[in-house]
Write a protein that holds these residues in place. Sequence first.
Motif, PDB file in Angstrom:
ATOM      1  N   SER A 189      35.896  44.625  39.525  1.00  9.48           N
ATOM      2  CA  SER A 189      36.470  43.566  38.689  1.00  9.48           C
ATOM      3  C   SER A 189      37.129  42.494  39.563  1.00  9.48           C
ATOM      4  O   SER A 189      37.253  41.340  39.156  1.00  9.48           O
ATOM      5  CB  SER A 189      37.357  44.146  37.588  1.00  9.48           C
ATOM      6  OG  SER A 189      38.695  44.097  37.887  1.00  9.48           O
ATOM      7  N   ARG A 219      39.129  34.878  33.208  1.00  9.74           N
ATOM      8  CA  ARG A 219      38.673  34.319  34.482  1.00  9.74           C
ATOM      9  C   ARG A 219      37.881  33.033  34.256  1.00  9.74           C
ATOM     10  O   ARG A 219      37.298  32.833  33.181  1.00  9.74           O
ATOM     11  CB  ARG A 219      37.843  35.363  35.254  1.00  9.74           C
ATOM     12  CG  ARG A 219      36.513  35.632  34.628  1.00  9.74           C
ATOM     13  CD  ARG A 219      35.667  36.563  35.475  1.00  9.74           C
ATOM     14  NE  ARG A 219      34.471  36.886  34.752  1.00  9.74           N
ATOM     15  CZ  ARG A 219      33.942  38.105  34.668  1.00  9.74           C
ATOM     16  NH1 ARG A 219      34.497  39.123  35.263  1.00  9.74           N
ATOM     17  NH2 ARG A 219      32.836  38.298  33.988  1.00  9.74           N
ATOM     18  N   ARG A 261      29.384  46.730  40.641  1.00  8.49           N
ATOM     19  CA  ARG A 261      29.935  47.937  41.264  1.00  8.49           C
ATOM     20  C   ARG A 261      29.284  48.189  42.630  1.00  8.49           C
ATOM     21  O   ARG A 261      29.948  48.594  43.586  1.00  8.49           O
ATOM     22  CB  ARG A 261      29.720  49.145  40.348  1.00  8.49           C
ATOM     23  CG  ARG A 261      30.641  49.140  39.146  1.00  8.49           C
ATOM     24  CD  ARG A 261      30.264  50.223  38.144  1.00  8.49           C
ATOM     25  NE  ARG A 261      31.087  50.152  36.957  1.00  8.49           N
ATOM     26  CZ  ARG A 261      32.152  50.929  36.725  1.00  8.49           C
ATOM     27  NH1 ARG A 261      32.498  51.856  37.581  1.00  8.49           N
ATOM     28  NH2 ARG A 261      32.849  50.778  35.620  1.00  8.49           N
ATOM     29  N   ARG A 278      28.656  41.345  30.610  1.00 10.98           N
ATOM     30  CA  ARG A 278      29.736  40.516  30.061  1.00 10.98           C
ATOM     31  C   ARG A 278      29.248  39.087  29.776  1.00 10.98           C
ATOM     32  O   ARG A 278      29.796  38.396  28.939  1.00 10.98           O
ATOM     33  CB  ARG A 278      30.904  40.404  31.055  1.00 10.98           C
ATOM     34  CG  ARG A 278      31.451  41.702  31.572  1.00 10.98           C
ATOM     35  CD  ARG A 278      32.271  42.387  30.489  1.00 10.98           C
ATOM     36  NE  ARG A 278      33.056  43.497  31.015  1.00 10.98           N
ATOM     37  CZ  ARG A 278      32.554  44.637  31.452  1.00 10.98           C
ATOM     38  NH1 ARG A 278      31.257  44.843  31.429  1.00 10.98           N
ATOM     39  NH2 ARG A 278      33.343  45.595  31.893  1.00 10.98           N
ATOM     40  N   ASP A 279      28.245  38.644  30.551  1.00 13.01           N
ATOM     41  CA  ASP A 279      27.796  37.246  30.459  1.00 13.01           C
ATOM     42  C   ASP A 279      26.282  37.152  30.337  1.00 13.01           C
ATOM     43  O   ASP A 279      25.683  36.169  30.745  1.00 13.01           O
ATOM     44  CB  ASP A 279      28.258  36.468  31.701  1.00 13.01           C
ATOM     45  CG  ASP A 279      27.655  37.019  32.995  1.00 13.01           C
ATOM     46  OD1 ASP A 279      27.169  38.176  32.987  1.00 13.01           O
ATOM     47  OD2 ASP A 279      27.637  36.294  33.999  1.00 13.01           O
ATOM     48  N   ARG A 335      42.315  44.926  31.854  1.00  8.06           N
ATOM     49  CA  ARG A 335      40.947  44.584  32.254  1.00  8.06           C
ATOM     50  C   ARG A 335      40.356  43.552  31.289  1.00  8.06           C
ATOM     51  O   ARG A 335      39.698  42.603  31.695  1.00  8.06           O
ATOM     52  CB  ARG A 335      40.109  45.865  32.268  1.00  8.06           C
ATOM     53  CG  ARG A 335      39.059  45.834  33.336  1.00  8.06           C
ATOM     54  CD  ARG A 335      38.551  47.219  33.605  1.00  8.06           C
ATOM     55  NE  ARG A 335      37.123  47.152  33.836  1.00  8.06           N
ATOM     56  CZ  ARG A 335      36.316  48.183  33.770  1.00  8.06           C
ATOM     57  NH1 ARG A 335      36.762  49.368  33.461  1.00  8.06           N
ATOM     58  NH2 ARG A 335      35.040  48.036  34.009  1.00  8.06           N
ATOM     59  N   ASP A 341      38.960  39.966  32.424  1.00 10.33           N
ATOM     60  CA  ASP A 341      37.562  39.587  32.156  1.00 10.33           C
ATOM     61  C   ASP A 341      37.475  38.345  31.255  1.00 10.33           C
ATOM     62  O   ASP A 341      36.595  37.512  31.436  1.00 10.33           O
ATOM     63  CB  ASP A 341      36.790  40.746  31.502  1.00 10.33           C
ATOM     64  CG  ASP A 341      36.363  41.806  32.517  1.00 10.33           C
ATOM     65  OD1 ASP A 341      36.482  41.545  33.739  1.00 10.33           O
ATOM     66  OD2 ASP A 341      35.927  42.883  32.097  1.00 10.33           O
ATOM     67  N   ARG A 358      28.556  35.781  41.893  1.00 11.11           N
ATOM     68  CA  ARG A 358      27.889  35.661  40.594  1.00 11.11           C
ATOM     69  C   ARG A 358      26.591  34.869  40.741  1.00 11.11           C
ATOM     70  O   ARG A 358      25.585  35.189  40.132  1.00 11.11           O
ATOM     71  CB  ARG A 358      28.815  34.999  39.553  1.00 11.11           C
ATOM     72  CG  ARG A 358      30.144  35.723  39.371  1.00 11.11           C
ATOM     73  CD  ARG A 358      30.791  35.411  38.032  1.00 11.11           C
ATOM     74  NE  ARG A 358      30.108  36.059  36.936  1.00 11.11           N
ATOM     75  CZ  ARG A 358      30.375  37.288  36.495  1.00 11.11           C
ATOM     76  NH1 ARG A 358      31.331  38.005  37.024  1.00 11.11           N
ATOM     77  NH2 ARG A 358      29.698  37.805  35.502  1.00 11.11           N
ATOM     78  N   SER A 403      24.103  45.364  34.283  1.00 12.02           N
ATOM     79  CA  SER A 403      24.584  44.375  35.253  1.00 12.02           C
ATOM     80  C   SER A 403      25.905  44.795  35.891  1.00 12.02           C
ATOM     81  O   SER A 403      26.190  44.449  37.039  1.00 12.02           O
ATOM     82  CB  SER A 403      24.713  42.997  34.602  1.00 12.02           C
ATOM     83  OG  SER A 403      25.626  43.043  33.542  1.00 12.02           O
TER      84      SER A 403
HETATM   85  O1  C5P Z   1      30.481  47.331  32.891  1.00 14.71           O
HETATM   86  P1  C5P Z   1      31.133  47.845  34.124  1.00 14.71           P
HETATM   87  O2  C5P Z   1      32.453  48.519  33.868  1.00 14.71           O
HETATM   88  O3  C5P Z   1      30.241  48.691  34.967  1.00 14.71           O
HETATM   89  O4  C5P Z   1      31.467  46.538  34.991  1.00 14.71           O
HETATM   90  C1  C5P Z   1      32.225  46.582  36.178  1.00 14.71           C
HETATM   91  C2  C5P Z   1      32.932  45.244  36.390  1.00 14.71           C
HETATM   92  O5  C5P Z   1      31.958  44.241  36.674  1.00 14.71           O
HETATM   93  C3  C5P Z   1      33.708  44.750  35.163  1.00 14.71           C
HETATM   94  O6  C5P Z   1      35.083  44.990  35.302  1.00 14.71           O
HETATM   95  C4  C5P Z   1      33.466  43.261  35.107  1.00 14.71           C
HETATM   96  O7  C5P Z   1      34.552  42.562  35.642  1.00 14.71           O
HETATM   97  C5  C5P Z   1      32.286  43.031  36.028  1.00 14.71           C
HETATM   98  N1  C5P Z   1      31.090  42.535  35.320  1.00 14.71           N
HETATM   99  C6  C5P Z   1      30.938  41.173  35.193  1.00 14.71           C
HETATM  100  N2  C5P Z   1      29.808  40.656  34.610  1.00 14.71           N
HETATM  101  C7  C5P Z   1      28.853  41.477  34.144  1.00 14.71           C
HETATM  102  C8  C5P Z   1      28.993  42.884  34.235  1.00 14.71           C
HETATM  103  C9  C5P Z   1      30.144  43.388  34.826  1.00 14.71           C
HETATM  104  O8  C5P Z   1      31.804  40.416  35.609  1.00 14.71           O
HETATM  105  N3  C5P Z   1      27.761  40.947  33.606  1.00 14.71           N
END
Ligand code: C5P
Length: 234
Positions: free
Chosen positions: A103, A190, A42, A133-134, A183, A187, A112, A37
């Motif tokens: 981020s 927020r 990205r 993350r979620d 970071r 994360d 989202r 995800s």
């Molecule tokens: O895991 P990765 O470093 O590729 O994630 C990039 C950014 O996307 C993270 O800094 C995070 O803030 C965000 N992210 C998120 N929710 C997710 C996956 C990533 O907010 N499920």
Amino acid sequence: MTELAAPVITIDGPSGAGKGTVAQRVAETLGFALLDSGALYRLSALAVLRHGADPADGEAVAALAAAMQIRFEAEPGQGVRTWLDGEDVSQALRNEETAAMASKVAVLPQLRRQLLDVQRGFARAPGLVADGRDMGTVVFPDAPVKIFLTASAQVRAERRLKQLKEKGIDANLPSLLEDISQRDARDSERKTAPLKPAADAVTIDSSALNIDQVCQQVLEIAEKNGIRRGESES
Ligand code: C5P
């Protein structure tokens, strides 16, 4: 939420805990699909950078994300090749500018929400491993297996330093540790979908474990929940 189309294993946690590698190996072992995800955030960040959009404008960023033509192609043992609007962006996706923008835009509720259905669309038979993350808290709250993979900030910074050195990139531990801590704070603090374990997640601390040991633990937890290779159990 409606019934899941296939069993989902969610793997959430901070950056550098080894989620990406673990998710990929577990998916390969089980013959399941994989959702990275973070790559979607990205890709949205790249779209913002390429179009010169305002990263604080939630509606504009969500509209750009809705229009993205994305293609992922797994390269066994190599990771995943990614295309955005017909262009191979596999390298651009991993650079620091993209990560920082990802981020930033990840705090936008409109983005989202836009990515919610895209992510749920990855769930298909025989099953899915979803890394983020979620995943266990918001995207797949009914997943039968939820893992929260963590490691101390020091260990994560050391791993990152090793990775960068292997690529011939100069870096130092104190500044990596500082980046990781900032970071983590962004994360977890927020408002929308903060990084935290789901109430029913199993936490694995990978500080003193190698990738094989972590994968083994995840596969054992999956098996206890009736998830086996290439078959979707109801
Ligand atoms: O895991 P990765 O470093 O590729 O994630 C990039 C950014 O996307 C993270 O800094 C995070 O803030 C965000 N992210 C998120 N929710 C997710 C996956 C990533 O907010 N499920």
